[in-house]
Design an enzyme around this catalytic site. Structure first.
Site, PDB file in Angstrom:
ATOM      1  N   ARG A  74       8.620  27.810 -26.430  1.00 35.21           N
ATOM      2  CA  ARG A  74       8.382  28.738 -25.327  1.00 35.21           C
ATOM      3  C   ARG A  74       8.124  27.939 -24.068  1.00 35.21           C
ATOM      4  NH1 ARG A  74      10.616  33.542 -26.196  1.00 35.21           N
ATOM      5  NH2 ARG A  74       9.673  34.675 -27.913  1.00 35.21           N
ATOM      6  N   ALA A  86      11.139  39.228 -32.212  1.00 37.02           N
ATOM      7  CA  ALA A  86      11.088  40.191 -31.113  1.00 37.02           C
ATOM      8  C   ALA A  86      12.163  39.865 -30.104  1.00 37.02           C
ATOM      9  CB  ALA A  86       9.714  40.161 -30.445  1.00 37.02           C
ATOM     10  N   GLU A 103      17.104  42.555 -33.452  1.00 38.30           N
ATOM     11  CA  GLU A 103      16.325  41.322 -33.358  1.00 38.30           C
ATOM     12  C   GLU A 103      15.910  40.793 -34.720  1.00 38.30           C
ATOM     13  OE1 GLU A 103      15.881  39.397 -30.732  1.00 38.30           O
ATOM     14  OE2 GLU A 103      16.979  40.798 -29.453  1.00 38.30           O
ATOM     15  N   GLU A 107      17.231  37.019 -35.386  1.00 39.92           N
ATOM     16  CA  GLU A 107      16.265  35.921 -35.433  1.00 39.92           C
ATOM     17  C   GLU A 107      15.930  35.434 -36.834  1.00 39.92           C
ATOM     18  OE1 GLU A 107      12.822  36.543 -32.979  1.00 39.92           O
ATOM     19  OE2 GLU A 107      14.040  36.681 -31.171  1.00 39.92           O
ATOM     20  N   GLU A 130       5.583  45.473 -19.033  1.00 37.73           N
ATOM     21  CA  GLU A 130       6.276  45.284 -20.304  1.00 37.73           C
ATOM     22  C   GLU A 130       5.617  46.114 -21.405  1.00 37.73           C
ATOM     23  OE1 GLU A 130       7.898  41.781 -23.249  1.00 37.73           O
ATOM     24  OE2 GLU A 130       5.990  41.470 -22.246  1.00 37.73           O
ATOM     25  N   GLU A 149      23.204  30.872 -27.769  1.00 31.13           N
ATOM     26  CA  GLU A 149      23.554  29.450 -27.772  1.00 31.13           C
ATOM     27  C   GLU A 149      22.398  28.547 -27.342  1.00 31.13           C
ATOM     28  OE1 GLU A 149      25.789  29.082 -23.442  1.00 31.13           O
ATOM     29  OE2 GLU A 149      27.003  29.432 -25.226  1.00 31.13           O
ATOM     30  N   GLU A 151      19.168  29.221 -28.179  1.00 36.67           N
ATOM     31  CA  GLU A 151      18.023  29.500 -29.051  1.00 36.67           C
ATOM     32  C   GLU A 151      17.996  28.566 -30.252  1.00 36.67           C
ATOM     33  OE1 GLU A 151      16.561  34.026 -29.154  1.00 36.67           O
ATOM     34  OE2 GLU A 151      18.617  33.778 -29.863  1.00 36.67           O
TER      35      GLU A 151
END
Length: 191
Positions: A74, A86, A103, A107, A130, A149, A151
């Protein structure tokens, strides 16, 4: 004009906040940043506001009762984090449950036929709108990851008790993940 809300603190009630203006300052990939001009407590102020289209998250539970977690870098924290899967909505009108199904598979490399609603949350109410809906996935069906690409995501199986311990010792700090794990534990954990 006096605020008519219940005031149990003994302090004088204040006028409501009135937004006078909202100026778009920046448009990014996943958010828009605005400067709001408001009248608050009788004074003009400038507040930051970040708009996010929304997101969905999933607590994936294996047949053995373990939780699938994703580990990824992150940028904002400059480190890897451990989180539930998520992602953001592809479109502001996309149903959050559809985003959650997508997701989960993208993921983790697993999919499911049914998601159960767990909770909704706002992540950072002081300056951002959010909103995330969180679901529980069971009866996981092996599939494959579909990563962007840029991640790099590692999938890990965790015991619920170990995740709770990480929350209480400050090692797991992602807001959606801590809220989801604690809500899941409270709702489903057998004593």
């Amino acid at each position: 004009m006096e605020n008519k809300q219940n005031n149990t603190s003994g302090k004088k009630a204040v006028d409501p906040v009135v937004r006078l203006d909202r100026q778009l300052k920046y448009t990014g990939t996943i958010l828009k940043i605005y400067e709001d001009t408001v009248i608050a407590n009788g004074h003009e102020a400038h507040w930051d506001f970040i708009h996010h289209d929304g997101a969905a998250a999933v607590v994936p539970v294996t047949d053995q009762g373990k939780i699938l977690m994703v580990r990824q870098f992150r940028n904002a924290l400059n480190r890897e984090t451990l989180e539930i899967p998520a992602g953001k909505l592809d479109d502001p009108n996309e149903p959050k449950i559809e985003c959650a199904y997508r997701e989960l598979e993208e993921e983790t490399g697993y999919r499911c036929d049914h998601l159960e609603y767990l909770m909704s949350m706002n992540t950072t109410v002081a300056f951002c709108d959010e909103a995330i809906d969180i679901f529980v996935a069971r009866n996981l069906i092996p599939s494959r990851q579909h990563l962007d690409e840029d991640e790099i995501i590692y999938v890990e199986e965790w015991e619920l008790a170990d995740l709770e311990e990480m929350i209480y010792t400050g090692k797991l700090t992602d807001a959606k993940t801590t809220a989801a794990i604690l809500a899941y534990a409270r709702k489903y954990k057998r004593s």
